[in-house]
Structures are given as C-alpha cells and as structure tokens.
Design a protein around this motif. Sequence first.
Motif, PDB file in Angstrom:
ATOM      1  N   ILE A 280     -27.697 -19.093  38.521  1.00  0.00           N
ATOM      2  CA  ILE A 280     -28.233 -19.193  37.167  1.00  0.00           C
ATOM      3  C   ILE A 280     -27.815 -17.953  36.377  1.00  0.00           C
ATOM      4  CG2 ILE A 280     -30.377 -19.234  35.826  1.00  0.00           C
ATOM      5  CD1 ILE A 280     -31.646 -20.688  38.270  1.00  0.00           C
ATOM      6  N   PRO A 281     -27.073 -18.133  35.312  1.00  0.00           N
ATOM      7  CA  PRO A 281     -26.621 -16.985  34.508  1.00  0.00           C
ATOM      8  C   PRO A 281     -27.822 -16.175  34.013  1.00  0.00           C
ATOM      9  CG  PRO A 281     -25.558 -19.011  33.781  1.00  0.00           C
ATOM     10  CD  PRO A 281     -26.633 -19.414  34.740  1.00  0.00           C
ATOM     11  N   HIS A 282     -27.739 -14.844  34.123  1.00  0.00           N
ATOM     12  CA  HIS A 282     -28.836 -13.984  33.703  1.00  0.00           C
ATOM     13  C   HIS A 282     -28.231 -12.609  33.453  1.00  0.00           C
ATOM     14  CE1 HIS A 282     -32.880 -12.764  33.055  1.00  0.00           C
ATOM     15  NE2 HIS A 282     -32.983 -12.009  34.129  1.00  0.00           N
ATOM     16  N   GLU A 356     -40.716 -13.789  34.667  1.00  0.00           N
ATOM     17  CA  GLU A 356     -40.739 -13.967  33.206  1.00  0.00           C
ATOM     18  C   GLU A 356     -39.404 -14.571  32.748  1.00  0.00           C
ATOM     19  OE1 GLU A 356     -43.615 -13.098  31.465  1.00  0.00           O
ATOM     20  OE2 GLU A 356     -44.458 -12.582  33.429  1.00  0.00           O
ATOM     21  N   GLU A 357     -38.340 -14.140  33.383  1.00  0.00           N
ATOM     22  CA  GLU A 357     -36.991 -14.593  33.068  1.00  0.00           C
ATOM     23  C   GLU A 357     -36.178 -14.619  34.353  1.00  0.00           C
ATOM     24  OE1 GLU A 357     -35.752 -11.411  30.348  1.00  0.00           O
ATOM     25  OE2 GLU A 357     -35.689 -12.973  28.818  1.00  0.00           O
ATOM     26  N   PRO A 358     -35.139 -15.414  34.472  1.00  0.00           N
ATOM     27  CA  PRO A 358     -34.708 -16.439  33.519  1.00  0.00           C
ATOM     28  C   PRO A 358     -35.683 -17.624  33.483  1.00  0.00           C
ATOM     29  CG  PRO A 358     -33.481 -16.617  35.551  1.00  0.00           C
ATOM     30  CD  PRO A 358     -34.333 -15.392  35.691  1.00  0.00           C
ATOM     31  N   THR A 388     -44.843 -17.803  34.950  1.00  0.00           N
ATOM     32  CA  THR A 388     -44.738 -16.369  34.685  1.00  0.00           C
ATOM     33  C   THR A 388     -45.998 -15.753  35.266  1.00  0.00           C
ATOM     34  OG1 THR A 388     -45.984 -16.373  32.628  1.00  0.00           O
ATOM     35  CG2 THR A 388     -43.620 -16.895  32.476  1.00  0.00           C
ATOM     36  N   SER A 389     -46.109 -14.431  35.247  1.00  0.00           N
ATOM     37  CA  SER A 389     -47.388 -13.826  35.644  1.00  0.00           C
ATOM     38  C   SER A 389     -48.033 -13.152  34.433  1.00  0.00           C
ATOM     39  CB  SER A 389     -47.217 -12.892  36.831  1.00  0.00           C
ATOM     40  OG  SER A 389     -46.130 -12.032  36.616  1.00  0.00           O
ATOM     41  N   GLU A 390     -47.833 -13.766  33.269  1.00  0.00           N
ATOM     42  CA  GLU A 390     -48.494 -13.315  32.033  1.00  0.00           C
ATOM     43  C   GLU A 390     -48.265 -11.830  31.784  1.00  0.00           C
ATOM     44  OE1 GLU A 390     -50.036 -15.283  29.878  1.00  0.00           O
ATOM     45  OE2 GLU A 390     -49.888 -17.103  31.076  1.00  0.00           O
ATOM     46  N   SER A 391     -47.056 -11.378  32.046  1.00  0.00           N
ATOM     47  CA  SER A 391     -46.649  -9.986  31.836  1.00  0.00           C
ATOM     48  C   SER A 391     -47.390  -8.989  32.718  1.00  0.00           C
ATOM     49  CB  SER A 391     -46.826  -9.567  30.357  1.00  0.00           C
ATOM     50  OG  SER A 391     -46.045 -10.403  29.542  1.00  0.00           O
ATOM     51  N   GLU A 399     -39.424  -6.699  36.883  1.00  0.00           N
ATOM     52  CA  GLU A 399     -38.754  -5.854  37.878  1.00  0.00           C
ATOM     53  C   GLU A 399     -38.106  -6.692  38.983  1.00  0.00           C
ATOM     54  OE1 GLU A 399     -41.986  -2.249  37.169  1.00  0.00           O
ATOM     55  OE2 GLU A 399     -41.906  -3.233  39.139  1.00  0.00           O
ATOM     56  N   GLY A 400     -38.485  -7.969  39.055  1.00  0.00           N
ATOM     57  CA  GLY A 400     -37.906  -8.809  40.100  1.00  0.00           C
ATOM     58  C   GLY A 400     -38.474 -10.211  40.036  1.00  0.00           C
TER      59      GLY A 400
END
Length: 419
Positions: A280-282, A356-358, A388-391, A399-400
């Motif tokens: 997956i492009p990131h 959070e991403e991708p 996500t983990s809600e930031s 970070e990973g």
Amino acid sequence: MRETDHMTKQVAVLIVAAGRGSRLSSGADSLPKQYLDLGGKPVLTRTMQVFLDHPCVNQVLVVRHRDDQTLYDHAVSKLASYPQARLLPSTVGGETRQASVYAGLQALQVTNPCHVLIHDAARPFVSEVSISRVIDALEDGERAALSAVPVFDTLKRVVADTGRLETVDRSGLWAAQTPQGFRYTDILAAHSAALQQGRQDFTDDTAVAEWANHRIALVDGSPDNFKITTRDDLDRARRRLTMATQTASLADLQDIRTGTGYDVHAFDEGNAVILGGVEIPHDRKLKGHSDADVVLHAITDAVLGAIADGDIGMHFPPSDQKWKGAASDRFLIDAIDRVKALGGRLAHVDATVICEEPKIGPHRPAIRESIARICGLPIGRVSIKATTSESLGFTGRREGIAAMAAVTVRLPFGQEDLS
Ligand code: MG
C-alpha cells in the motif's frame, strides 16, 4: 412434499444426455461434457444421483447418444447407490435435443407415467428443492412447470443492420433452467405434433408446450443449477465441488480452537507498507527484520496460538539471517502447515488493523483476497477490519501500525497431547 399424493401418481424423469458437447470438448477433453470428470465421477452420474435420491421420483430414464453405451455404463457404475427398479434402460437419442427428448418420451410409453420431468444432463447441481417445486406445481394441477431464475444482468441487443447496441427491457424476463415438468400425455402429444408439422427448432420443452398453447407455471430455480457449457463452467463446477468437499470435512473436525495474535511495527523512512501481503503506497514504511507485514504476523501468531505451538518469534527468530526481508506469507503458510500436520484445517480469520494512516478501507478487498489466497480459504471466511485509536497512544501519534487477529482452527479430537 405431500407424501400421500405422489404415492399414487407416477413421476418419471428424462435426463437428456445425447449431445456431443462441441462447445466444450477439444483436444484432451474430447469426451462429451456430460461424461467429463467432476470430482471423480462423470457429470451425468452426479445428475442421475440427485433424481434417483429424490423420494418422489419413481423412474429415471437417460437418453444417450448411440456411440455412448460404454460411457453410459461407466456413469451408472459410479452411482453411489440406487434402487435398481427406478433406473430404466437407457434410450438412444436423435440428431437434435428435440428429437432426443421425443425418443425418450416414446420409450416411457411402456410405463405411462402421470408426470414427466425433463432435465439436462449437464446440470449436475440441481437441488432436491428445485425438483420438488416442479413436482408440487404439477400435483397442484399445473399442466406444465418451468424451473427458472429472474434475469438480473442488463441485457443488450446488437441491431443487425446498424451494428448499434440497444438495451433490452429485462422486466418480466426469466432464464429457463431444467427440470421442466409436464403431464406426460400432454408433452408427448405436443412433441409428436411438432414433428408431424416439421418443427425441429425447439431448444427446450417448454417451447414445445408454448407452441402447443399449454399454460406454463414458473417455479423458482436456483443460480447454482447452472449448465456446464463452456470451459469456464466446468472450472466453476469443479471449484464448487471442492468447496463443498471442504465444508463437509470441516464438519468432521469437531475440536474447535480459537487463537489470538497481536503485533506492532514502527514506521521508518520509506514509500509503502505491506499489509496482509498487499503493498500500500504510503509516505513511510514499516521497520522490521522481514517485510514487516504486521497483519500476517498477527494472523500467524493466532494460528500458532490455536494449536498451542509457540509463536512466530520462536519459529522464525529475527536473529536468523534466513528471514531478513522475507515475505511474511511463508510464516503464515508454515503455521497453517503445522495445523494440517495435526489433521486439522484453518476455518476462519478475522483481523483488525489499528492506525491513523494509511486509510485501510480502499484496500480492504485486496487484503481479504490476498489473505484468503495465502490461507486457501473462501473469501467469506476472511474478515479485515480497521480502526484508528482516536489520536491516542503510539498508533495515534502515527509512530507505527498495530494489528490484532483471531482465527478458528478445527482439529480432529485426539490431538490434545501432541507437541
Ligand atoms: Mg512482527
């Protein structure tokens, strides 16, 4: 079904197996399609078996090609079991399907059944339910009953003189299948009249009945009851059978185990991450000794957990140079091989990707397909979720990526003491 009714009313089945299957047969597969192998038995054997096993069918008659006596005898020899009296001697068909059906109908004059169901030999996946629906309609007083499925595809017609496409209104359109059921004397008379008037162009028997102005009832068929016509159909039939066999043997594996797995990899400089075997492009990559496929690592640990056989680090130590940059599918395949060595099977995979991403959503179908392929599972037994983990926390700070997995493994009982 109403058992009392058809104890007295004779139902005969005519299986049309006289074709040469020219659209399919070539080279190595020079057999007519109804005699091609489908999971160790000829297609015709499977078709015959469904009708011979049906509680409301009194007689089965196969119309074969004059050259196919040996092939037919072989097909009969492969039947699992059948009441001998129900299978009538085969009849030789004619040049067209219409002529073959007529020959079969004439052969049935000896037994003079009340109703006759006419069925294509190349539709081996006809179900007991589909057959029952046709018989029920006839016993409810219909003169003819057609097993059919509604047409869902948009249909196009090429206009002959201009070559332009036009869309056909599909409302009210049905695709005809078989079995097609009739009052025996009706359909025999209709075929006989058609022949006398030189009509030899009917491609199915309800067309003959329509021509004779008989009312025909539609009953629900099944998309599974497809006709094996092309090479693709044969491949589809073989896949369907393989899946059915796999599902059947799952039922024998009664020791049902659940395993869970969890893995984390940190981001590093790079331009793509690999998740579930899919690149997956990131704007970063995942750091790791292997390809850092956090999803496959979590699934691998879950599989090992289900058979209580250590973890991924124990079997593939990061200290071993052998695994540097390795594609992680080999870890998962190794774990699944350990399940197979115990006589078991992986039955289901459910994984969650936390980042959070991708964005995982757009890649979910590709990831599911990839995992299904690696695991040898139907796609319906593979689930991928993402959150996500809600930031919050390390994934929230980007970070990973973390991944969790749960799998179901099925084993025969008696493997408790191993390993
Ligand atoms: Mg890992």
